[in-house]
Design a protein around this motif. Structure first.
Motif, PDB file in Angstrom:
ATOM      1  N   LEU A 168     -54.027 -37.178 -29.028  1.00  0.00           N
ATOM      2  CA  LEU A 168     -52.740 -36.736 -29.544  1.00  0.00           C
ATOM      3  C   LEU A 168     -51.606 -37.411 -28.783  1.00  0.00           C
ATOM      4  O   LEU A 168     -51.731 -37.700 -27.593  1.00  0.00           O
ATOM      5  CB  LEU A 168     -52.608 -35.217 -29.417  1.00  0.00           C
ATOM      6  N   ALA A 169     -50.507 -37.640 -29.438  1.00  0.00           N
ATOM      7  CA  ALA A 169     -49.384 -38.327 -28.823  1.00  0.00           C
ATOM      8  C   ALA A 169     -48.782 -37.521 -27.681  1.00  0.00           C
ATOM      9  O   ALA A 169     -48.310 -38.079 -26.697  1.00  0.00           O
ATOM     10  CB  ALA A 169     -48.309 -38.623 -29.864  1.00  0.00           C
ATOM     11  N   ARG A 170     -48.816 -36.192 -27.765  1.00  0.00           N
ATOM     12  CA  ARG A 170     -48.204 -35.370 -26.728  1.00  0.00           C
ATOM     13  C   ARG A 170     -49.061 -35.287 -25.477  1.00  0.00           C
ATOM     14  O   ARG A 170     -48.600 -34.866 -24.432  1.00  0.00           O
ATOM     15  CB  ARG A 170     -47.894 -33.982 -27.261  1.00  0.00           C
ATOM     16  N   GLY A 171     -50.352 -35.642 -25.567  1.00  0.00           N
ATOM     17  CA  GLY A 171     -51.228 -35.623 -24.401  1.00  0.00           C
ATOM     18  C   GLY A 171     -51.549 -34.212 -23.947  1.00  0.00           C
ATOM     19  O   GLY A 171     -51.369 -33.244 -24.671  1.00  0.00           O
ATOM     20  N   GLN A 177     -50.866 -30.955 -21.750  1.00  0.00           N
ATOM     21  CA  GLN A 177     -49.715 -30.287 -21.169  1.00  0.00           C
ATOM     22  C   GLN A 177     -50.167 -29.340 -20.075  1.00  0.00           C
ATOM     23  O   GLN A 177     -51.111 -28.590 -20.248  1.00  0.00           O
ATOM     24  CB  GLN A 177     -48.953 -29.509 -22.245  1.00  0.00           C
TER      25      GLN A 177
END
Length: 59
Positions: free
Chosen positions: A45-48, A50
């Motif tokens: 995913l682009a957000r990685g 968290q």
């Protein structure tokens, strides 16, 4: 990753009696419910990932 990742449970019935299918890479057959399915890694995913730095659960 040189080895294929094997599922532990059937996504339909939850049984563990799975075998690789001849249909191709990532294809599996469940002997319990007689279903075939395919697993495929799509990517990251682009957000990685968290982090949660709150220091615990909020009550």
């Amino acid at each position: 990753m040189s080895e294929r990742a094997a599922p532990f449970y059937c996504p339909y019935c939850g049984d563990e009696d799975l075998r690789p299918s001849e249909q191709g890479h990532g294809a599996w057959e469940c002997a319990a419910c007689n279903r075939a399915f395919q697993l495929k890694f799509l990517g990251l995913l682009a957000r990685g990932v968290q982090r949660n730095d709150t220091g615990g659960n909020g009550i």
